[in-house]
Design a protein around this motif. Structure first.
Motif, short mmCIF file in Angstrom:
data_model
loop_
_atom_site.label_atom_id
_atom_site.label_comp_id
_atom_site.label_asym_id
_atom_site.label_seq_id
_atom_site.Cartn_x
_atom_site.Cartn_y
_atom_site.Cartn_z
N PHE A 59 0.93 -0.94 0.25
CA PHE A 59 -0.10 0.03 -0.28
C PHE A 59 1.26 1.53 -0.12
CE2 PHE A 59 0.96 -0.12 4.38
CZ PHE A 59 0.72 1.38 4.75
N GLN A 64 -3.52 5.33 0.22
CA GLN A 64 -4.05 4.54 0.93
C GLN A 64 -4.58 3.61 0.02
OE1 GLN A 64 -4.74 3.65 4.78
NE2 GLN A 64 -2.72 5.05 4.28
N ASP A 65 -4.04 3.27 -1.37
CA ASP A 65 -4.33 2.10 -1.98
C ASP A 65 -3.42 0.97 -2.69
OD1 ASP A 65 -1.81 3.60 -3.89
OD2 ASP A 65 -2.92 2.59 -5.02
N TYR A 87 -5.79 -7.36 3.23
CA TYR A 87 -6.32 -6.56 2.37
C TYR A 87 -6.10 -5.75 1.68
CZ TYR A 87 -5.82 -3.52 6.40
OH TYR A 87 -5.65 -1.93 7.47
N HIS A 89 -6.68 -2.55 -1.24
CA HIS A 89 -7.65 -1.45 -1.29
C HIS A 89 -7.49 -0.96 -2.86
CE1 HIS A 89 -7.89 0.51 2.81
NE2 HIS A 89 -8.50 -0.73 2.86
N TYR A 108 -16.66 -3.32 -8.99
CA TYR A 108 -16.30 -1.64 -8.72
C TYR A 108 -18.09 -1.13 -9.41
CZ TYR A 108 -14.65 3.27 -7.10
OH TYR A 108 -14.70 3.85 -6.78
N MET A 149 -14.01 3.47 -2.37
CA MET A 149 -13.09 2.28 -2.45
C MET A 149 -13.71 0.72 -1.79
SD MET A 149 -11.26 0.48 0.53
CE MET A 149 -10.88 1.23 0.98
N ARG A 151 -12.52 -2.62 -0.85
CA ARG A 151 -11.84 -3.33 -0.07
C ARG A 151 -11.87 -4.94 -0.54
NH1 ARG A 151 -11.13 -2.53 6.74
NH2 ARG A 151 -9.32 -0.97 5.86
N LEU A 153 -10.96 -8.56 2.23
CA LEU A 153 -10.13 -8.92 2.80
C LEU A 153 -10.14 -10.43 2.85
CD1 LEU A 153 -13.05 -6.74 5.21
CD2 LEU A 153 -10.28 -6.80 5.61
N ASP A 174 -18.04 1.68 10.68
CA ASP A 174 -17.31 1.52 9.21
C ASP A 174 -16.99 3.68 9.50
OD1 ASP A 174 -16.94 -0.19 8.85
OD2 ASP A 174 -18.82 -0.45 7.41
N THR A 179 -21.82 1.81 3.58
CA THR A 179 -20.70 0.44 3.09
C THR A 179 -22.12 -1.17 2.18
OG1 THR A 179 -19.42 0.63 4.69
CG2 THR A 179 -19.58 -1.83 3.86
#
Length: 278
Positions: A59, A64-65, A87, A89, A108, A149, A151, A153, A174, A179
């Motif tokens: 990441f 934060q990807d 995980y 992102h 997505y 985003m 995620r 997991l 969250d 979400t």
């Protein structure tokens, strides 16, 4: 157990908003996300997590990807040990293995479209005394946002070396607006009700789980609660198996004013610091 709302019913929007108001969670059935598509993605990403190439996508701290290893995983606010998970992102503009990008992007986009529809449901049934205080309509907060985003997991099989007191995902709320979560490959998700009791969330694929995030709670003066939830550790044979889960976090643009205290951007930055990943 939470009662499912039929996505195709005439009163689905009203019942959806009511469920979010009462418990911060809603369960939809007959939703448009296809089981075959989600199952295929779970299988593809399981292969990613089983390969050492995952470390090539570490990441990016600023963006934060990418991939967060078990060592880099977040620690829930108020918890003393990290969650037992790793995980990835995914953002359309971010890094992603080429063999996974096309299918992940398709999902997505479809999940994001559904999330946008559900946000308009919320907007439709939010009382006027709440909406008139918003800095802009809820549905407008996500226009041109590139912060939503996906995620992916992976909760690995248990090795017997897990930290004392650690669970797959400690109790948390969250950060985002809404979400969107299709059923995972294993059960384990629980939500805390108003009386402090933990309720099991349906794990069958026919159910889609949606919950309120802190940003929606903040923007709507806590009219919609951001309810605490967790993923508990498995028992028996399930401890030897992976659990794959794929929540989509619907985010407002960073410049959106949520309240007198926060913009979406400042709120996200604060929460990432609290989670130890900023």
């Amino acid at each position: 157990m939470l009662e499912a709302i039929d996505y195709t019913s005439d009163n689905a929007a009203q019942e959806f908003a009511r469920s979010l108001k009462e418990i911060g969670f809603a369960v939809l059935k007959n939703h448009p996300l296809e089981k075959a598509q989600v199952t295929h993605l779970y299988q593809q990403w399981q292969g990613f997590y089983s390969s050492e190439t995952k470390f090539d996508y570490a990441f990016n701290k600023d963006r934060q990807d990418g991939f967060f290893s078990t060592e880099k995983a977040e620690t829930a606010k108020g918890a003393s040990v990290k969650d037992i998970k790793e995980y990835f992102h995914f953002y359309p503009w971010g890094q992603c293995p080429e063999n996974l990008k096309a299918d992940t992007l398709t999902y997505y986009q479809q999940a994001n479209q559904l999330a946008c529809t559900l946000l308009t449901w919320v907007e439709q049934y939010t009382p006027a005394h709440i909406t008139e205080k918003l800095s802009e309509p809820l549905s407008n907060m996500i226009v041109d946002s590139d912060m939503t985003m996906l995620r992916i997991l992976h909760y690995p099989p248990f090795a017997g070396t897990e930290a004392k007191g650690a669970i797959r995902a400690a109790a948390h709320e969250d950060i985002n607006l809404l979400t969107i979560l299709p059923a995972a490959t294993q059960s384990g998700l629980q939500v805390k009700d108003k009386n402090g009791h933990w309720l099991d969330v349906p794990a069958e694929f026919g159910y889609l789980i949606i919950n309120t995030g802190d940003m929606l709670q903040e923007a709507c003066e806590h009219y919609y609660p951001s309810t605490t939830h967790r993923v508990v550790n498995p028992t028996g044979e399930a401890t030897t198996q992976s659990r794959i889960s794929m929540p989509l976090f619907l985010h407002a643009r960073p410049d959106v004013v949520l309240s007198e205290r926060y913009t979406a951007g400042s709120y996200l930055k604060q929460r990432l610091k609290e989670l130890g990943v900023e």
